[in-house]
Design a protein around this motif. Structure first.
Motif: not given
Length: 576
Positions: A438-443, A468-478
């Motif tokens: 989450w931190c990596i993709f949300e910065g 806010t900016s994490t791609p959909g597939p990564i959101r689901d994984l997180i």
């Protein structure tokens, strides 16, 4: 494990976390106070600090401090070069200083700020530099301060007066630390069955100190090359535990490499040469904690980079999981550095663990029990009750907490992680990995704002579990990785300036210290109660043989890595 109302005060100690809490300015204006006497008034010249200006040629600088602001990393400037002797400055308990002194010297800011760039402008730091400068100027040769002093000795300020000439400064030799330390032959004898090859040794005097990065890590030069010097000034058992781990972990490109040197020093008494620490490769970019939000702010990080780092991190964790008895309990951006080749490297293998807002709920449940069991300020009846719960999970757990000495054999000192099965440990690593993803993709530096003792250079505006900016597939994984996540204390209490306030009353000036402490008390009592129910269910399930070791049904590490690799290939195919 439910606690009575009378017992809650014994179990929860908000004073440690809320020691800097004061009434707000608006609240102080509404309270009638007796006017100060002339003897204590700040209008009296003798009670005022005449200046906070750093001398033109200061004899000291401050490289940072610990999270509670009472231990500062002082660097003498009167040496042409010097080894990293680690004589830190210790000041009186900040929360016990007079309110007027705390305000003038920004003491409450130092409580939750630790890096050099942010504390250098604070009144306390500047005042201490002036005190040390005045103290050293009275000496014929201030270098004598360090003569024959053991590594990790202390410079102690017995008081913190307005007039620097009234400061009482003394040095305290750390002979107790020398007594804890082992010689290389002693370590070789302990680890003979596991380790055959050791790095070369260097005397501490062959290192040139550059700066203190944080409590256990210095930047040094050896033959004109920068290195990280890892050493502890207390609890040496964690240092040797990490050294042993680093010497036995099979190499992986995204895991910290073996130590390059063992650093030794002759003790003041007995002339034995003890192992003080070790050197590691220096990664100039530093940790991702401040780097990721900086790169994001300036538009210098791409989705491809974020995905690459995520794949590398998951790959490293999968690698570590193949090592019998290995677990990684402290996964956060602070412990991930970026190499010169733009690759991530996992560091810090002391295996102490991570604070509750990063850790999985399973770990927190056991940690709460441990904290109550070892707390000397609560009633014996309560501590004994929780000690028995721990004993059932980790027989002989008390030997893991006693003393600072390194005693062999041992499997480490992390009770909560030792209590779990390998499958449970992996599920907890996946949880932390989800938070880091989450931190990596949300910065962001962290999933939440620093509520109590720590502030981030870049505080997150959007917090986990928001996106806010994490791609959909990564959101689901997180979301699947962090299954079981519960709101932390920062969902109720936040820092506003130097004050802790109720989050719902932030920016209103209406929050009172009593409300904050009561809210914290209720939060922790509910956390302890919920943990008790979970641990009871776990014990019952294990006894019946039907316990689900992956209680929150998170994906396992190999599955997370596979999903990240698939997403990385999708990005590459789209780019081509």
């Amino acid at each position: 494990m439910e606690l009575s109302e009378e017992s809650i005060h014994d179990v929860i100690h908000p004073t440690a976390a809320f020691g800097t809490q004061q009434p707000s300015r608006a609240q102080r204006q509404n309270v009638e106070e007796d006017p100060p006497s002339w003897e204590s008034s700040l209008l009296n010249p003798k009670n005022r600090i005449d200046s906070l200006e750093i001398p033109d040629s200061p004899l000291w600088t401050i490289d940072g401090c610990t999270a509670y602001g009472a231990q500062l990393y002082a660097t003498p400037l009167f040496f042409k070069s010097m080894p990293p002797l680690r004589m830190d400055v210790y000041i009186p308990e900040p929360t016990k200083l007079p309110l007027a002194v705390r305000e003038v010297l920004d003491v409450d800011v130092v409580f939750h700020t630790r890096d050099k760039h942010r504390i250098s402008w604070l009144g306390l730091t500047r005042h201490i530099v002036r005190i040390l400068h005045f103290w050293a100027k009275q000496m014929e040769d201030p270098r004598e301060i360090y003569h024959n002093m053991p590594f990790g000795s202390r410079i102690l300020l017995r008081n913190l007066p307005m007039n620097i000439a009234d400061a009482v400064v003394m040095t305290v030799p750390a002979h107790h630390l020398e007594a804890q330390l082992h010689t290389l032959p002693s370590l070789q004898q302990c680890w003979a069955a596991e380790i055959k090859d050791y790095p070369p040794t260097l005397d501490l005097g062959e290192l040139t100190y550059i700066s203190q990065i944080h409590d256990s890590v210095s930047l040094v030069m050896i033959n004109n090359k920068p290195w990280i010097f890892k050493a502890l000034t207390s609890d040496s058992k964690y240092l040797y535990h990490e050294l042993r781990k680093l010497l036995t972990i099979p190499p992986h490109p995204n895991v910290m490499s073996r130590p390059a040197h063992l650093i030794t020093k002759k003790c003041s008494f007995g002339e034995k040469a003890v192992v003080l620490g070790f050197t590691l490769e220096y990664h100039v970019h530093g940790s991702l904690r401040d780097l990721i939000p900086f790169l994001r702010l300036h538009g210098r990080v791409s989705l491809q980079q974020q995905t690459k780092w995520s794949v590398q991190l998951a790959s490293a964790l999968v690698h570590l999981r193949t090592i019998p008895g290995m677990f990684y309990p402290d996964l956060r951006l602070d412990n991930i550095v970026l190499s010169a080749s733009d690759d991530i490297v996992m560091v810090d293998f002391e295996q102490r663990g991570v604070w509750c807002e990063f850790a999985a709920p399973e770990i927190n449940a056991i940690e709460y029990v441990r904290m109550i069991a070892v707390d000397k300020e609560i009633s014996p009846a309560i501590s004994d009750k929780y000690s028995k719960i721990l004993e059932a999970m980790v027989p002989g757990w008390e030997f893991m907490t006693e003393g600072e000495d390194y005693i062999w054999p041992n499997t480490g000192y992390n009770i909560a992680w030792t209590a779990l099965t390998p499958t449970e440990q992996e599920a907890c690593e996946v949880y932390m990995l989800g938070r880091v993803l989450w931190c990596i993709f949300e910065g962001k530096s962290a999933p939440q704002r620093g509520a109590v003792w720590l502030s981030y250079r870049f505080e997150p505006v959007v917090e986990f579990p928001g996106f806010t900016s994490t791609p959909g597939p990564i959101r689901d994984l997180i979301r699947r990785c962090t299954s079981g996540a519960q709101p932390g204390l920062s969902s109720l209490i936040v820092r506003e300036g130097n004050q802790l306030v109720l989050r719902r009353l932030e920016h209103t000036g209406l929050s009172t210290p009593e409300q904050v402490q009561e809210t914290a008390k209720q939060f922790w009592s509910q956390e302890v109660e919920a943990s008790g129910h979970w641990l009871a269910a776990r014990a019952e399930g294990i006894a019946k043989g039907d316990w689900n070791e992956n209680y929150y049904n998170r994906p396992m590490l190999k599955a997370v890595l596979a999903e990240l690799e698939t997403y990385a290939r999708t990005l590459a195919d789209g780019a081509s």
